[in-house]
Scaffold this active site. Structure first.
Site, PDB file in Angstrom:
ATOM      1  N   HIS A 267      74.983  15.773 127.271  1.00  0.00           N
ATOM      2  CA  HIS A 267      74.196  16.045 128.489  1.00  0.00           C
ATOM      3  C   HIS A 267      72.983  15.115 128.497  1.00  0.00           C
ATOM      4  O   HIS A 267      73.156  13.913 128.445  1.00  0.00           O
ATOM      5  CB  HIS A 267      73.841  17.543 128.491  1.00  0.00           C
ATOM      6  CG  HIS A 267      73.218  18.066 129.740  1.00  0.00           C
ATOM      7  ND1 HIS A 267      73.208  17.416 130.934  1.00  0.00           N
ATOM      8  CD2 HIS A 267      72.562  19.242 129.958  1.00  0.00           C
ATOM      9  CE1 HIS A 267      72.583  18.151 131.843  1.00  0.00           C
ATOM     10  NE2 HIS A 267      72.178  19.266 131.281  1.00  0.00           N
ATOM     11  N   HIS A 308      81.892  11.880 133.631  1.00  0.00           N
ATOM     12  CA  HIS A 308      81.079  12.961 134.201  1.00  0.00           C
ATOM     13  C   HIS A 308      82.014  14.076 134.664  1.00  0.00           C
ATOM     14  O   HIS A 308      83.112  13.812 135.140  1.00  0.00           O
ATOM     15  CB  HIS A 308      80.275  12.445 135.412  1.00  0.00           C
ATOM     16  CG  HIS A 308      79.130  13.310 135.779  1.00  0.00           C
ATOM     17  ND1 HIS A 308      79.270  14.419 136.569  1.00  0.00           N
ATOM     18  CD2 HIS A 308      77.826  13.245 135.437  1.00  0.00           C
ATOM     19  CE1 HIS A 308      78.087  14.999 136.721  1.00  0.00           C
ATOM     20  NE2 HIS A 308      77.192  14.304 136.037  1.00  0.00           N
ATOM     21  N   ASP A 365      72.925   8.165 132.768  1.00  0.00           N
ATOM     22  CA  ASP A 365      72.331   7.832 131.463  1.00  0.00           C
ATOM     23  C   ASP A 365      72.668   6.434 130.985  1.00  0.00           C
ATOM     24  O   ASP A 365      72.089   5.957 130.005  1.00  0.00           O
ATOM     25  CB  ASP A 365      72.804   8.847 130.414  1.00  0.00           C
ATOM     26  CG  ASP A 365      72.280  10.239 130.732  1.00  0.00           C
ATOM     27  OD1 ASP A 365      73.082  11.146 130.970  1.00  0.00           O
ATOM     28  OD2 ASP A 365      71.043  10.379 130.794  1.00  0.00           O
TER      29      ASP A 365
HETATM   30  C1  SDX Z   1      74.541  14.202 132.241  1.00  0.00           C
HETATM   31  O1  SDX Z   1      76.604  17.923 134.679  1.00  0.00           O
HETATM   32  C2  SDX Z   1      75.704  17.109 135.096  1.00  0.00           C
HETATM   33  O2  SDX Z   1      75.444  17.032 136.294  1.00  0.00           O
HETATM   34  C3  SDX Z   1      75.014  16.317 134.006  1.00  0.00           C
HETATM   35  C4  SDX Z   1      74.042  15.261 134.461  1.00  0.00           C
HETATM   36  C5  SDX Z   1      72.833  15.856 135.151  1.00  0.00           C
HETATM   37  O3  SDX Z   1      72.188  15.136 135.929  1.00  0.00           O
HETATM   38  O4  SDX Z   1      72.481  17.030 134.817  1.00  0.00           O
HETATM   39  O5  SDX Z   1      74.683  14.338 135.352  1.00  0.00           O
HETATM   40  C6  SDX Z   1      73.493  14.474 133.265  1.00  0.00           C
HETATM   41  O6  SDX Z   1      74.695  14.973 131.337  1.00  0.00           O
HETATM   42  C7  SDX Z   1      75.464  13.008 132.421  1.00  0.00           C
HETATM   43  C8  SDX Z   1      76.585  12.944 131.332  1.00  0.00           C
HETATM   44  C9  SDX Z   1      75.979  12.360 130.068  1.00  0.00           C
HETATM   45  N1  SDX Z   1      76.964  12.415 128.936  1.00  0.00           N
HETATM   46  C10 SDX Z   1      77.549  11.324 128.478  1.00  0.00           C
HETATM   47  O7  SDX Z   1      77.444  10.219 128.972  1.00  0.00           O
HETATM   48  C11 SDX Z   1      78.393  11.566 127.219  1.00  0.00           C
HETATM   49  C12 SDX Z   1      79.757  10.850 127.349  1.00  0.00           C
HETATM   50  N2  SDX Z   1      80.531  11.517 128.369  1.00  0.00           N
HETATM   51  C13 SDX Z   1      81.478  12.545 127.914  1.00  0.00           C
HETATM   52  O8  SDX Z   1      81.052  13.290 126.816  1.00  0.00           O
HETATM   53  C14 SDX Z   1      82.039  13.336 129.080  1.00  0.00           C
HETATM   54  O9  SDX Z   1      82.421  12.424 130.029  1.00  0.00           O
HETATM   55  C15 SDX Z   1      81.204  14.421 129.735  1.00  0.00           C
HETATM   56  C16 SDX Z   1      80.682  15.405 128.753  1.00  0.00           C
HETATM   57  C17 SDX Z   1      80.055  13.821 130.474  1.00  0.00           C
HETATM   58  C18 SDX Z   1      82.096  15.140 130.739  1.00  0.00           C
HETATM   59  O10 SDX Z   1      83.080  15.775 130.001  1.00  0.00           O
HETATM   60  P1  SDX Z   1      84.248  16.638 130.707  1.00  0.00           P
HETATM   61  O11 SDX Z   1      84.051  16.734 132.159  1.00  0.00           O
HETATM   62  O12 SDX Z   1      84.401  17.915 129.944  1.00  0.00           O
HETATM   63  O13 SDX Z   1      85.494  15.719 130.526  1.00  0.00           O
HETATM   64  P2  SDX Z   1      86.350  15.617 129.203  1.00  0.00           P
HETATM   65  O14 SDX Z   1      85.453  15.537 127.999  1.00  0.00           O
HETATM   66  O15 SDX Z   1      87.384  16.690 129.234  1.00  0.00           O
HETATM   67  O16 SDX Z   1      87.025  14.186 129.384  1.00  0.00           O
HETATM   68  C19 SDX Z   1      88.161  14.035 130.213  1.00  0.00           C
HETATM   69  C20 SDX Z   1      88.960  12.936 129.529  1.00  0.00           C
HETATM   70  C21 SDX Z   1      89.220  13.215 128.049  1.00  0.00           C
HETATM   71  O17 SDX Z   1      90.442  12.592 127.701  1.00  0.00           O
HETATM   72  P3  SDX Z   1      91.781  13.534 127.583  1.00  0.00           P
HETATM   73  O18 SDX Z   1      91.449  14.674 126.598  1.00  0.00           O
HETATM   74  O19 SDX Z   1      92.033  14.040 128.983  1.00  0.00           O
HETATM   75  O20 SDX Z   1      92.849  12.598 127.056  1.00  0.00           O
HETATM   76  O21 SDX Z   1      88.218  11.700 129.547  1.00  0.00           O
HETATM   77  C22 SDX Z   1      87.916  11.309 128.218  1.00  0.00           C
HETATM   78  C23 SDX Z   1      88.114  12.512 127.319  1.00  0.00           C
HETATM   79  O22 SDX Z   1      88.494  12.104 126.016  1.00  0.00           O
HETATM   80  N3  SDX Z   1      86.511  10.900 128.217  1.00  0.00           N
HETATM   81  C24 SDX Z   1      86.021   9.828 127.612  1.00  0.00           C
HETATM   82  C25 SDX Z   1      84.650   9.826 127.908  1.00  0.00           C
HETATM   83  N4  SDX Z   1      84.352  10.889 128.652  1.00  0.00           N
HETATM   84  C26 SDX Z   1      85.498  11.549 128.843  1.00  0.00           C
HETATM   85  N5  SDX Z   1      86.600   8.872 126.860  1.00  0.00           N
HETATM   86  C27 SDX Z   1      85.789   7.901 126.394  1.00  0.00           C
HETATM   87  N6  SDX Z   1      84.464   7.808 126.620  1.00  0.00           N
HETATM   88  C28 SDX Z   1      83.858   8.772 127.388  1.00  0.00           C
HETATM   89  N7  SDX Z   1      82.553   8.698 127.626  1.00  0.00           N
END
Ligand code: SDX
Length: 431
Positions: A267, A308, A365
Site C-alpha cells: 500500500h 493496482h 507510487d
Molecule cells: C497504493 O487501493 C488503493 O487505492 C491504494 C492506493 C491509494 O491511493 O490508496 O492507490 C495506493 O497502495 C498503490 C499500490 C501500491 N503497491 C504496489 O505498488 C505494490 C506492488 N503491487 C502489488 O503488490 C499489487 O499490484 C497490489 C497489491 C497493488 C494489488 O494487488 P491485487 O489487486 O490483490 O492483485 P494481485 O496481487 O492478486 O495480482 C494479480 C496478479 C497476480 O498474478 P496471478 O496470481 O494472477 O498469476 O498480478 C500479479 C500477481 O502476481 N501482480 C504483479 C504485480 N502486481 C500484481 N506481478 C508483478 N509485479 C507486480 N507489481
C-alpha cells in the site's frame, strides 16, 4: 433503476430470495445482501473484498478501466492543474470548492493550528534515533487524543470539524518532527506566513542558525504530491479508518490505525519500496532481468509501483506525477539515474504480455519517489509524505461515516474451517 432485483437460489434447498440492486451516480451497481443471512442462512465470501462495496460514499470515484479519478466529481487532472492542496482539502471535507473568501479563511484556520502541544515533543525522545519515521508517526498521531480531548464528541459536527482542522494542520509538524528527531536536530516551529507545503519544507530543512529560503519549485511539486494522494475511495488504510471509527473510537485513534495500515509495502509503503527496487536494479541494463523476475511465480520479487486492485489502466495520478518528474528534474537541474531506470522499466513492462494480460500499469507510487528525492526528501520519509496527503481523505471519509443515519459497528463474519466441535481431553489421556 427502482426495484431492480437479483434472485439467489440455494439449489440444496430450492429456496430463492430476491435481493435489491442499488445504483450510484457512476460505477457498478451493487447487490444489497443485508437479508442473505436471515433468509438463506448464508454469508458471502470475498477475501480481500475483490467484489465488495463496504459503504456508500460521495467523496471519491475511481473508474479503474478508464483510469478516471474524481474528487467530489472533479477530475484529478483538472484539480492538479488548477487547484492546490488546501483547496482540495476544503473540497473533500465540505463537498464543494470554496469561494475566494472561504479559501482565504480556511488557509488561515489551518495555518493557525500548525503548532503541536509542547508536551508532544517529549514523545519523540522515547524513540531510538534510528526509528523509522512511520513508527514515530503512528505513535505520535495516536497520542494526539491525549492532548486534544476538548473536542472529541464524535457526534458533534463542530468537534469533528475542529479535529479535522487540527489533523490537516498538525500532520506536517508531526512528520517533520520525526525527521528532525532522527537527525538529532532541533524541531523547527511552523511559520504562519508560509503556505502549507512551504511550511513543511521549512520545518524539515531550515536551521535556527540561518535564514531558510524555500525552493518554490520543490514546494509546488510537494503540494501536487499531497493533492494527488488526498483520497482514493475505500483503499486498505481508509477502510481501516472506517472500521476503527465504526466502533466509535476518537478520530485521532482512527487516524493512527490508518497510518499503520498505509505503512505496508503493498500500500503506501510502496513509494519507499520503489526507490529501493530501482536502487537494487542499479542500471538500465539490468531492467530486463528485473522484469523476468517479477513474472516468475517462484520469485517473490514484484515490480513495486506496478499493479493496482482497481486501476486496470494507467493510474491517472502516475501520469501526472511522471510529467511533473520531468519538469522538476529539469527545473532543479537534477538528473537522477533512477528516473532513467524507472522509465526503461515502464517501457519494457508495458510491452510485456505478462503485464498486458494482467493489466499491470504504473501506479501513484511508481514515480512519486523520484520527485521526492529530487526535492531532498529522504526515502524513509516517503510514506510519511503519503500520510500528510491522505489525512484529509481519511478524516473526510470518517466524517461521512459518522453522519450516517444508522451507523453500525463493522463486524465481518467468516467461513470457519477449523476443527469440528470436540470435548476436552484430560492431560493424562493425551498421547
Ligand atoms: C497504493 O487501493 C488503493 O487505492 C491504494 C492506493 C491509494 O491511493 O490508496 O492507490 C495506493 O497502495 C498503490 C499500490 C501500491 N503497491 C504496489 O505498488 C505494490 C506492488 N503491487 C502489488 O503488490 C499489487 O499490484 C497490489 C497489491 C497493488 C494489488 O494487488 P491485487 O489487486 O490483490 O492483485 P494481485 O496481487 O492478486 O495480482 C494479480 C496478479 C497476480 O498474478 P496471478 O496470481 O494472477 O498469476 O498480478 C500479479 C500477481 O502476481 N501482480 C504483479 C504485480 N502486481 C500484481 N506481478 C508483478 N509485479 C507486480 N507489481
Amino acid at each position: 433503476m427502482a426495484n431492480e432485483t437479483v434472485t439467489i437460489t440455494d439449489n440444496s434447498t430450492g429456496k430463492s430470495i430476491d435481493l435489491p440492486i442499488k445504483s450510484g451516480t457512476h460505477g457498478p451497481r451493487v447487490i444489497d445482501i443485508a437479508k442473505l443471512q436471515s433468509e438463506l442462512g448464508m454469508f458471502t465470501f470475498d477475501p480481500g473484498f475483490m467484489s465488495t462495496a463496504a459503504c456508500e460514499s460521495g467523496i471519491t470515484f475511481i473508474d479503474g478501466d478508464k483510469g478516471v479519478l474524481l474528487y467530489r466529481g472533479y477530475p484529478i487532472e483538472q484539480l492538479a492543474e488548477h487547484s492546490d492542496f488546501m483547496e482540495t482539502c476544503y473540497l473533500l471535507w465540505y463537498g464543494r470548492l470554496p469561494t475566494a473568501d472561504e479559501k482565504q479563511k480556511f488557509d488561515g484556520i489551518i495555518s493557525h493550528h500548525t503548532m503541536v502541544h509542547e508536551g508532544l515533543h517529549n514523545f519523540y525522545n522515547g524513540f531510538r534515533r534510528d526509528a523509522h519515521p512511520m513508527a514515530i508517526t503512528v505513535g505520535v498521531v495516536g497520542a494526539l487524543s491525549a492532548f486534544y480531548h476538548d473536542s472529541l464528541d464524535i457526534w458533534n459536527d463542530r468537534h469533528r470539524e475542529i479535529s479535522a482542522h487540527r489533523l490537516i494542520a498538525k500532520m506536517p509538524t508531526i512528520a517533520a518532527g520525526a525527521y528532525r528527531f532522527s537527525r538529532g536536530e532541533p524541531f523547527a516551529y511552523p511559520k504562519n506566513k508560509l503556505k502549507y507545503a512551504e511550511n513543511f519544507l521549512h520545518m524539515m530543512f531550515s536551521f535556527p542558525t540561518e535564514e531558510y529560503q524555500v525552493n518554490k519549485v520543490a514546494a509546488e511539486a510537494l503540494d501536487l504530491i499531497f493533492l494527488l494522494h488526498a483520497d482514493h475511495e475505500q483503499n486498505a488504510s481508509t477502510a481501516t479508518v472506517r472500521l476503527a471509527g465504526s466502533s466509535q473510537a476518537n478520530p485521532f485513534a482512527c487516524m493512527s490505525a490508518g497510518v499503520g495500515a498505509l505503512w505496508g509495502p503493498a500500500h503506501g509503503g510502496a513509494n519507499e519500496a520503489v526507490i529501493k527496487m530501482l536502487q537494487h536494479i542499479g542500471d538500465v541494463k539490468h531492467v530486463d532481468k528485473a522484469v523476468e523476475r517479477a513474472k516468475d511465480k517462484n520469485d517473490t520479487f514484484r515490480l513495486m509501483g506496478f499493479g493496482h486492485r482497481v486501476y486496470k489502466n494507467y493510474d491517472p495520478r502516475a501520469k501526472i506525477i511522471r510529467k511533473a518528474c520531468m519538469d522538476v528534474l529539469k527545473e532543479l537541474k537534477v538528473s537522477d539515474p533512477l528516473f532513467d531506470i524507472a522509465m526503461k522499466l515502464e517501457e519494457i513492462a508495458l510491452k510485456d504480455p505478462y503485464f498486458i494480460e494482467k493489466k499491470l500499469y504504473p501506479n501513484v507510487d511508481f514515480y512519486s519517489g523520484i520527485i521526492l528525492r529530487a526535492i531532498g526528501i529522504p526515502t524513509s520519509m516517503f510514506t510519511v509524505i503519503f500520510v500528510i496527503g491522505r489525512t484529509i481523505g481519511w478524516i473526510s471519509q470518517w466524517n461521512e461515516m459518522m453522519t450516517e443515519k444508522n451507523l453500525k459497528i463493522g463486524r465481518p463474519r467468516q467461513l470457519y474451517t477449523g476443527p469440528a466441535i470436540r470435548d476436552y481431553e484430560p492431560v493424562e489421556k493425551r498421547k
